[in-house]
Write a protein that holds these residues in place. Structure first.
Motif, PDB file in Angstrom:
ATOM      1  N   ALA A 102      65.117  91.907  82.532  1.00  0.00           N
ATOM      2  CA  ALA A 102      64.298  92.201  83.713  1.00  0.00           C
ATOM      3  C   ALA A 102      63.585  93.537  83.545  1.00  0.00           C
ATOM      4  CB  ALA A 102      65.151  92.196  84.972  1.00  0.00           C
TER       5      ALA A 102
ATOM      6  N   HIS B 252      63.649  89.461  87.961  1.00  0.00           N
ATOM      7  CA  HIS B 252      64.972  88.945  88.305  1.00  0.00           C
ATOM      8  C   HIS B 252      64.865  87.732  89.223  1.00  0.00           C
ATOM      9  CE1 HIS B 252      69.147  88.718  89.461  1.00  0.00           C
ATOM     10  NE2 HIS B 252      68.740  88.685  90.720  1.00  0.00           N
TER      11      HIS B 252
ATOM     12  N   ALA C 297      53.796  94.649  83.659  1.00  0.00           N
ATOM     13  CA  ALA C 297      53.390  95.319  84.900  1.00  0.00           C
ATOM     14  C   ALA C 297      53.919  94.564  86.118  1.00  0.00           C
ATOM     15  CB  ALA C 297      51.884  95.504  84.969  1.00  0.00           C
ATOM     16  N   LEU C 298      55.221  94.315  86.096  1.00  0.00           N
ATOM     17  CA  LEU C 298      55.907  93.716  87.241  1.00  0.00           C
ATOM     18  C   LEU C 298      57.048  94.652  87.627  1.00  0.00           C
ATOM     19  CD1 LEU C 298      56.210  90.097  85.793  1.00  0.00           C
ATOM     20  CD2 LEU C 298      54.671  90.807  87.612  1.00  0.00           C
ATOM     21  N   SER C 299      57.786  94.305  88.683  1.00  0.00           N
ATOM     22  CA  SER C 299      58.977  95.083  88.999  1.00  0.00           C
ATOM     23  C   SER C 299      60.201  94.350  88.458  1.00  0.00           C
ATOM     24  CB  SER C 299      59.110  95.264  90.513  1.00  0.00           C
ATOM     25  OG  SER C 299      59.406  94.017  91.110  1.00  0.00           O
ATOM     26  N   ARG C 300      61.293  95.081  88.323  1.00  0.00           N
ATOM     27  CA  ARG C 300      62.544  94.443  87.886  1.00  0.00           C
ATOM     28  C   ARG C 300      62.907  93.315  88.835  1.00  0.00           C
ATOM     29  NH1 ARG C 300      64.773  99.669  87.402  1.00  0.00           N
ATOM     30  NH2 ARG C 300      66.288  99.375  89.082  1.00  0.00           N
ATOM     31  N   ALA C 301      62.715  93.580  90.131  1.00  0.00           N
ATOM     32  CA  ALA C 301      63.083  92.588  91.143  1.00  0.00           C
ATOM     33  C   ALA C 301      62.309  91.295  90.946  1.00  0.00           C
ATOM     34  CB  ALA C 301      62.826  93.154  92.541  1.00  0.00           C
ATOM     35  N   GLU C 302      61.023  91.420  90.675  1.00  0.00           N
ATOM     36  CA  GLU C 302      60.217  90.207  90.501  1.00  0.00           C
ATOM     37  C   GLU C 302      60.712  89.373  89.326  1.00  0.00           C
ATOM     38  OE1 GLU C 302      55.674  90.716  91.517  1.00  0.00           O
ATOM     39  OE2 GLU C 302      56.415  92.452  90.418  1.00  0.00           O
TER      40      GLU C 302
ATOM     41  N   GLU D 123      64.784  99.854  92.364  1.00  0.00           N
ATOM     42  CA  GLU D 123      63.515 100.582  92.338  1.00  0.00           C
ATOM     43  C   GLU D 123      63.131 101.096  93.729  1.00  0.00           C
ATOM     44  OE1 GLU D 123      62.953  96.941  91.006  1.00  0.00           O
ATOM     45  OE2 GLU D 123      61.642  97.298  89.307  1.00  0.00           O
TER      46      GLU D 123
ATOM     47  N   THR E  15      58.283  96.316  82.506  1.00  0.00           N
ATOM     48  CA  THR E  15      57.321  97.277  81.959  1.00  0.00           C
ATOM     49  C   THR E  15      56.274  96.568  81.091  1.00  0.00           C
ATOM     50  OG1 THR E  15      58.842  97.749  80.154  1.00  0.00           O
ATOM     51  CG2 THR E  15      58.822  99.303  81.960  1.00  0.00           C
ATOM     52  N   GLU E  16      56.682  95.540  80.392  1.00  0.00           N
ATOM     53  CA  GLU E  16      55.717  94.863  79.515  1.00  0.00           C
ATOM     54  C   GLU E  16      54.630  94.135  80.302  1.00  0.00           C
ATOM     55  OE1 GLU E  16      55.397  94.678  76.031  1.00  0.00           O
ATOM     56  OE2 GLU E  16      56.666  96.447  76.285  1.00  0.00           O
TER      57      GLU E  16
ATOM     58  N   GLY F 159      66.079  95.123  93.440  1.00  0.00           N
ATOM     59  CA  GLY F 159      66.027  95.193  91.982  1.00  0.00           C
ATOM     60  C   GLY F 159      66.581  93.920  91.375  1.00  0.00           C
TER      61      GLY F 159
END
Lengths: 952, 67, 166
Positions: C51, C66, C59-64, A213, C56-57, A204
Motif C-alpha cells: 500500500a 488498501h 500518486a494515491l494514498s495508502r488508504a486508497e 495519513e 507513492t508510485e 490508512g
C-alpha cells in the motif's frame, strides 16, 4: 461574489450548489421551483423548503447515492430515483412523500437500526444525530430483525487521536467521512476496508487514526451524521446550547468558525459554512487546539516589579497602569521623548492594533511603533507598494478555483496555511498545473491524484537569481503579454527594466550555477507560467525572510505584470500571511513610517487629518523598527517598550542579541495571555485576552475583514483594547471608546480604503475585503482590475545581491527555518494543547549524506552552531532535504532555533534573514551553554511568578 | 547607535539599488530610501561617521551629503 | 500523521521489487489492479508494504490502495499454502450439491475457508462461479478447473498433488 450573511441560513441543502447560470423550472410536491441547471432534486426541494430525508448526502460533498433514504417519485420515470443523484430537468414533476416511498424508507431505516446500538439517550450525538432524526422522520416503530444474528455492535473504539474518538459500532457506512477526507481535505486518509458485511471505515491501511495519513483536520468528524466520529469535548461536555460566529486566531487564512458554547465554555469549534475564507473547512489548530484559552498557565492578574530579578507583585489594573505610565514618563523626562516605543500584535484585532499605534503616536509623542510583520512580511508591503501601489495580495482565496497554473514560492501551505492548502490541492486534482520553488521537498509537491510539474529546488538565498531567470526566459522567448504591458504599465520603467533583464547574466544557463536549478527545467517552468492560462503566484516567508526579500517581492510583481496576470480571478500575486492579523496590523498603521492606510508620516495633509481627530501634534519623521529598537536599546537611547501579544524573545533572530536588548530596558511592559519568553524580562505584566474573549476584527491574507465576536468574558476582566485605553489614560491621554465598533468607525473615518467598513456592514455582509468605499461598497475581491492602485504598473530592476551569509569551512551547511502543521508560531498556544502529540519538540532535519558524513544517526543530539550562537536539537535524517541544507522549526523556546539565526536582514525593510544561516552540525552529548542559561532563567522566572500567585 | 550596524545597512541599500547606473541618481535614491525609513537618531549616527571610514561604500559617502 | 517528517527511506528488497513491478505497468490507465495482480503473482500474496509503495508510485494514498486490496478477495495479505483449492459456492454448484462437498472437503483437510493445512500444502478458498456451470459442482485447484466433483475425486487430486503429478 459577495453573498448576504444570515446565520439562520445555516441549513444543509444536501448537495453542493450548481454554478450554472441557466435556470430550470420544475414542480416539487405541487410547488413551482426554479433552480440552476445541474442542481439535484434534493437541493431544489430544500431550496423550496422541503426537506427530503437523507443520510449520505450533505451539501459540502458531491452526491453519492448510497443510503437509499432520499428516494422520490418522478412522473414518467420508473422506480424511485435517489433525489441526491438525480439532476433536475425542465418540467419535471416530483413527489417527495407517498405511502409507497414511506414504506421503502422505513425498510431502509429498519435495516440500519437492526445493526445499530440503541443507546440513544446516553449517546454523545443525542440531540445532534442525523440517524436519529431520520428514524423520527420516517416514523420507524418496529425493528423486525433481532440482534441475535451477526452485527457490528462490539467493534472496538479507536481513541488514538487526542481530539476525537472513532466508534465503528455506530457507523452506518455512509462514506461521508471518507469523502470529506478526499474532497474537502484532500488527504484521502480514509477508506472502506473489505466489503459487504465486513465493510468498515479504515484509516490508512487498516491503521489507527494516529498512525495513518490523517492530519486531524476534523472534516470527517464534522461530516459524520452519527456518533461514530465525535469530538472528545462533545463526548465529555455534551451538545452546545448556543453558538457564536467568529474568526480563528491562528494563521493568515482567517477561517470563520461557529464557537459552539455551553454558557461560557467552548464545547467545540465548527468551521462556518458561509465563511468565505474557508468555506466550511478547518485544520487541526483552528478546530481542535482552543484549549489554551482556559489553560492553567493563563495570566489573570496584572503584575509589576521594579527589577526583573524580583518576584512579581499582583496589583490592581489601576496600579499597574499608574506604575507603567509613571515609568514611561520618567524615562521620557530623563532620556527624551523618543526613548520609548511599542510593538503591536499581529494576533490582536485591528481595533487593538490601531489603539496601540495611536497610543504611541498620540501619548508617547513619537513614531516608535512596529509590529511582528516586520519580521515576516514587511518586504511584501514594500515590494507590492512600489510596483502596484498597494501593500496587499491581489486576490481572494476563491480565485484559486479559476487558476490554471499555480506557482508556489517559499511557502508550505499544507503545513502553514492548511485550509488554503486543501483548496489548492482540490484545484490541482481538477487539473491545474503546479510549479513549486523551494529548497525542501514540501508535502504539496505530490499528493493523492496530482503531482507537481516542476520542483525548482533552489539553493537558499538565491530567489532573486531565480525570478530574474524566469523573466529573462519569458522575454528572450517572446512570451510576454505585450498588450497588457502597453496598456497597464509605465513604459519608461518597463524599458529600463527590459534592458536590465535582457542581459545574458540573467539567463537560466547563467544562473544555474547560482541557484542549482537546471536551465532546461527553469525554461520549461517559465513557459508553463507564461503560457498555461491563468497563472497565480502564492508565496510565503521563503520569499520575504531574506536579505533580498523586498527585491524578490518586486521580482514577483514584475513577473506577473510581464505575463498580464493581474486584475481577474485566477491570477495575481498572493502573499500567504503568517499570523491571523498580519495584514490588519500593517493596514492599521503599525509601521513606524506610516499612519493607518499606508500613508507616510511626512505627509502633512495626512498628519493633519489625524492631528485633528486625535487632538495632538504628530511627529513627522519615521520611528524605530524592531531591530533598530534593539540596537538603540543596547546603545542606551531606547529605554522602555510596550509589547502587546508578541514574543520577541523567542521569535526574533539572534536570541542573545535580543536578550541583551531586553535586558537593557528600564521598563518593559508585556501584555500577553501567558508568561512568554519576553515577559521574563518584563517589569509590568498585563494580562491579555484570547480571541474568544473579545470583540473586534481580523484581516486575513486576502484583505478580508471579519468579525471576532466575544464568546466568553475575558479571564482577567479586560479586553486588550481596554487595557491599552487604560494605559493611555494613565499617561494622560484619554480615549473614550465604549466598544470596538467605535474604534472601527474612527478607522473608517480616517482611512480611505476602510471608508465603508462598519460593524453593521460586517454583520450584513459577513466579511468585507478592503478597499471598501463608495467605489467598491461591497469590498474588493480582486484588486487592480482596470488599473493599478499606483496608476501605471511600475517595473523595477531586481539586481541579485547575494547574502553575506555564506557557507565556509567552519560553517559548511545552510540552515533554513519554517513551520509545521500542528504548531503555531512560537507555540505559546499550541504547546498548551494536545497538538504536542504530533510535534513535542523541534528537530533538525538533515540529508542522509550530511548525517553520515558526521556520524549522526536519526534521534541523536546534534549541536548546531553559527556565528551567532549554538544550540542542541535532536536529529531527523530526512531525504526531504537537499544535501548541504538543514532545517528546523522554532515552536519550542528551549530549542533555541533563533539562537542560531543572525541579525542579517532585508536591505529595504530590515526583515530578518531567517531562511539562510551558515551553520555546522555535530554530534554532541549535552545541551548548549545558552540552553543551560535558558533553563536556569526559565525556572527562576517561573518561580518568581508562582510566588506572586501564591501571595495573591 | 552602533556605527558598524548603520554602515552595513546603508551599504546594503546602496548595493541593492546598484541597478541605477548614474551615481548621482543612485545616491539620491539611497538618500531618499534612508529618509523614508530611518529614524532621525539613526541618520544622525550615520552622519557622525567619518566620510573617510574604510567600510563606507563610495555611494554611501555621496549619500552623506544628501541627508 | 505520527511520522510527519518522513525518514530517509531504507528500502527493503520487497519494496524495490514492488516498485519495479509498478514501474512496468503504471503508465497504463487504471494501473492499480494490474500492478496488484503482478505483485500477487510475484510474491504469492500482497506484502504489507505494498500500500505504501504503490501510494507513492501512483500518486494515491495508502488508504486508497488498501481499500482496493481489501475489497478483492483474490488478493491475499499472507502467503498461501503450496496449492490453493477453490470451491465454487454459486447457485448452479449449490444446486448440484456443493454445500455437502464443501463440508466434506473442510473435514478432509481439517481447515475452514481462508485457512491453510498444517503441513502448508493446501489453502482453501470459496469462489463464486468458475464459469463451468454445466459441469457443476466445480472446484479449481491452482489454475485448473475440475467439474462434476465428488469427495473421492478431490481426494485423488490431492493424492496426485502429493506425488507431484497434479
Amino acid at each position: 461574489m459577495i453573498g448576504y450573511f444570515d446565520p439562520k441560513t445555516d441549513r444543509d441543502l444536501g448537495t453542493p450548489a450548481s454554478l450554472s447560470t441557466s435556470l430550470i423550472t420544475l414542480e416539487i410536491d405541487g410547488e413551482q421551483v426554479q433552480v440552476p441547471e445541474g442542481t439535484s432534486v434534493m437541493r431544489a426541494a430544500a431550496l423550496a423548503g422541503i426537506n427530503i430525508p437523507k443520510l449520505c448526502a450533505t451539501d459540502s460533498l458531491k452526491s453519492f447515492g448510497s443510503c437509499r433514504v432520499c428516494l422520490v417519485e418522478i412522473e414518467g420515470r420508473r422506480g424511485y430515483p435517489a433525489s441526491c443523484t438525480t439532476p433536475v430537468s425542465e418540467g419535471m414533476v416530483v413527489r417527495t412523500e407517498s405511502p409507497r416511498i414511506n414504506k421503502l424508507r422505513k425498510n431502509v431505516m429498519e435495516l440500519y437500526i437492526s445493526d445499530h446500538p440503541l443507546d440513544c439517550l446516553t449517546c454523545p450525538s443525542n440531540g445532534n444525530c442525523e440517524l436519529q432524526d431520520m428514524v423520527g422522520v420516517v416514523g420507524l416503530r418496529e425493528v423486525r430483525y433481532g440482534l441475535s444474528v451477526s452485527n457490528h455492535l462490539h467493534l472496538p473504539k479507536d481513541t488514538s487521536n487526542p481530539y476525537f474518538t472513532f466508534d465503528p459500532s455506530k457507523c452506518i457506512l455512509c462514506s461521508r467521512c471518507v469523502r470529506a477526507c478526499e474532497e474537502t481535505q484532500g488527504t484521502f486518509a480514509l477508506t472502506i476496508n473489505s466489503r459487504g458485511f465486513d465493510s468498515k471505515i479504515s484509516a490508512g491501511a487498516n491503521e489507527s487514526f494516529m498512525d495513518s495519513e490523517c492530519v486531524s483536520c476534523g472534516a470527517c468528524v464534522q461530516a459524520c451524521p452519527t456518533a461514530t466520529l465525535s469530538e472528545n469535548t462533545v463526548i465529555e461536555f455534551g451538545q452546545a446550547e448556543h453558538s457564536v460566529i467568529t474568526t480563528c486566531a491562528y494563521c493568515g487564512v482567517g477561517c470563520s468558525f461557529k464557537a459552539e458554547m455551553k454558557g461560557n465554555q467552548v464545547v467545540n469549534m465548527v468551521p462556518y459554512k458561509d465563511g468565505k475564507a474557508n468555506r466550511g473547512h478547518a485544520c487541526v489548530k483552528g478546530r481542535f487546539a482552543f484549549g489554551y484559552a482556559t489553560h492553567q498557565d493563563r495570566i489573570t492578574q496584572p503584575m509589576i516589579r521594579d527589577r526583573i530579578d524580583q518576584p512579581w507583585r499582583t496589583v490592581s489594573w489601576d496600579e499597574a497602569f499608574q506604575f507603567a505610565a509613571s515609568r514611561i514618563r520618567q524615562i521620557q523626562a530623563q532620556y527624551g521623548t523618543n526613548s520609548v516605543g511599542a510593538i503591536t500584535s499581529s494576533r490582536c484585532t485591528n481595533e487593538e492594533t490601531y489603539l496601540v499605534q495611536k497610543l504611541v503616536r498620540a501619548a508617547f509623542g513619537n513614531n516608535n511603533v512596529d509590529t511582528c510583520a516586520r519580521v515576516c512580511h514587511s518586504p511584501t508591503g514594500y515590494g507590492l507598494k512600489m510596483t502596484l501601489g498597494e501593500s496587499a495580495g491581489t486576490q481572494d482565496f476563491d480565485s484559486v478555483e479559476h487558476t490554471d497554473v499555480v506557482m508556489v514560492i517559499g511557502a508550505n501551505p499544507t503545513d502553514a496555511h492548511p485550509v488554503f492548502g486543501s483548496r489548492l490541492k482540490k484545484r490541482l486534482r481538477q487539473g491545474a498545473r503546479l510549479i513549486v520553488v523551494d529548497p525542501r521537498q514540501i508535502d504539496l509537491l505530490k499528493g493523492p491524484h496530482y503531482q507537481a510539474d516542476h520542483h525548482l529546488q533552489l539553493r537558499p538565498g538565491t530567489n532573486v537569481a531565480f525570478i530574474n531567470a524566469m523573466a529573462h526566459t519569458i522575454i528572450s522567448e517572446g512570451l510576454e503579454h505585450s498588450d497588457f504591458i502597453a496598456q497597464r504599465c509605465d513604459q519608461a520603467a518597463y524599458q529600463q527594466w527590459l534592458s536590465f533583464i535582457s542581459d545574458s547574466r540573467h539567463s537560466p544557463e547563467a544562473t544555474e550555477a547560482i541557484t542549482g536549478i537546471p536551465a532546461t527545467e527553469l525554461r520549461a517552468a517559465a513557459r508553463l507560467y507564461a503560457q498555461g492560462g491563468n497563472s497565480a503566484i502564492y508565496y510565503g516567508l521563503g520569499v520575504t525572510e531574506h536579505s533580498q526579500g523586498s527585491t524578490m517581492v518586486t521580482g514577483i510583481a514584475n513577473l506577473a505584470m510581464l505575463t498580464g496576470n493581474f486584475g481577474r480571478p485566477g491570477v495575481g500575486v498572493n502573499p500567504l500571511r503568517g499570523q491571523n492579523n498580519v495584514q490588519g496590523s500593517c493596514d492599521m498603521g503599525s509601521f513606524p513610517h506610516e499612519l493607518p492606510g499606508y500613508r507616510h508620516v511626512s505627509d502633512s495633509s495626512v498628519r493633519q487629518l489625524f492631528e485633528q481627530a486625535w487632538q495632538v501634534s504628530l511627529a513627522d519623521q519615521p520611528g524605530l523598527r524592531i531591530p533598530n529598537m534593539f540596537e538603540a536599546a543596547i546603545a542606551g537611547s531606547f529605554k522602555a517598550l510596550y509589547c502587546q501579544g508578541e514574543d520577541i524573545a523567542q521569535s526574533d533572530p539572534n536570541t542573545q542579541h535580543v536578550e541583551a536588548a531586553l535586558g537593557s530596558l528600564e521598563c518593559l511592559i508585556v501584555q500577553d495571555i501567558f508568561l512568554n519568553e519576553t515577559a521574563k524580562y518584563a517589569h509590568v505584566l498585563l494580562p491579555g485576552a484570547t480571541f474568544l474573549e473579545k470583540n473586534g476584527t481580523f484581516t486575513n491574507a486576502e484583505r478580508r475583514i471579519a468579525r471576532v465576536r466575544k464568546a466568553m468574558p475575558p479571564l482577567a476582566g479586560k479586553e486588550d483594547w481596554q487595557v491599552t485605553q487604560g494605559l493611555a489614560a494613565a499617561l494622560g491621554y484619554t480615549m473614550t471608546y465604549q466598544h470596538p465598533s467605535e474604534i472601527m468607525d474612527e478607522i473608517a473615518r480616517l482611512t480611505p480604503s476602510f471608508q465603508g467598513v462598519s460593524y453593521a456592514r460586517l454583520d450584513e455582509l459577513g466579511s468585507i475585503q478592503w478597499p471598501c468605499n463608495d467605489e467598491h461598497p461591497l469590498g474588493t475581491p480582486v484588486m487592480h482590475e482596470d488599473s493599478f492602485t499606483i496608476g501605471q504598473g511600475q517595473f523595477i530592476p531586481t539586481e541579485f545581491v547575494p547574502t553575506e551569509e555564506r557557507v565556509n569551512g567552519r560553517y559548511p551547511l545552510l540552515l533554513t527555518t519554517g513551520r509545521i502543521l500542528s504548531q503555531y508560531n512560537v507555540g505559546a498556544q499550541t504547546r498548551r494543547t494536545a497538538n504536542v502529540a504530533w510535534h513535542a519538540e523541534d528537530v533538525l532535519e538533515l540529508h542522509p549524506h550530511d548525517a553520515e558524513e558526521r556520524g549522526i544517526n536519526d534521534g541523536d543530539w546534534v549541536g548546531i552552531s553559527s556565528r551567532a550562537g549554538q544550540t542542541v536539537l535532536r536529529a531527523r535524517v530526512s531525504s526531504r532535504m537537499q544535501p548541504g541544507v538543514v532545517y528546523t522549526t522554532f515552536h519550542h523556546p528551549f530549542s533555541g532555533a533563533n539562537v542560531i539565526t543572525t541579525d542579517n536582514s532585508d536591505w529595504a525593510t530590515n526583515c530578518p534573514e531567517y531562511k539562510v544561516t551558515a551553520v555546522q552540525a555535530e554530534k554532541v552529548t549535552e545541551i548548549s551553554k545558552w540552553q543551560e542559561r535558558f533553563r536556569h532563567l526559565d525556572s527562576y522566572q517561573r518561580q518568581l511568578l508562582s510566588e506572586s500567585q501564591a501571595e495573591a | 547607535m552602533n556605527a558598524e550596524y548603520l554602515i552595513k545597512m546603508a551599504n546594503q541599500i546602496a548595493l541593492n539599488l546598484a541597478y541605477e547606473q548614474d551615481p548621482e541618481r543612485r545616491a539620491d535614491m539611497v538618500a531618499g530610501h534612508i529618509r523614508k525609513f530611518w529614524e532621525p537618531r539613526m541618520i544622525e549616527a550615520l552622519l557622525a561617521v567619518d566620510p573617510a571610514h574604510p567600510d563606507l561604500s563610495p555611494c554611501v559617502v555621496a549619500v552623506l551629503t544628501r541627508l | 500523521m505520527a511520522a510527519h517528517i518522513p525518514l530517509a527511506p531504507v528500502e527493503s528488497s520487497t519494496e524495490a521489487r514492488i516498485r519495479t513491478l509498478a514501474g512496468d505497468l503504471k503508465q497504463q490507465p487504471g494501473a492499480l489492479l494490474p500492478i496488484l495482480h503482478a505483485v500477487q503473482d510475484t510474491f504469492g500474496y500482497v506484502p504489507e508494504c505494498t500500500a505504501a509503495v504503490l501510494a507513492t508510485e501512483l500518486a494515491l494514498s495508502r488508504a486508497e490502495v488498501h481499500g482496493v486490496i481489501s475489497f478483492y478477495h483474490h488478493f491475499r495479505t499472507r502467503p498461501a499454502g503450496a496449492h490453493v483449492l477453490h470451491i465454487c459456492r454459486a447457485e448452479a454448484c449449490q444446486s448440484m450439491g456443493s454445500a455437502a462437498l464443501e463440508r466434506d472437503i473442510k473435514q478432509l483437510l481439517n481447515i475452514d475457508y481462508h485457512q491453510t493445512t498444517a503441513d502448508g500444502s493446501v489453502t482453501l478458498e470459496p469462489v463464486y462461479c468458475l464459469g463451468n456451470c454445466a459441469c457443476s459442482p466445480n472446484i479449481r485447484l491452482d489454475d485448473a478447473v475440475h467439474g462434476r466433483m465428488t469427495l473421492a475425486k478431490t481426494e485423488r487430486l490431492l493424492q496426485l498433488l502429493k506425488e507431484g503429478q497434479a
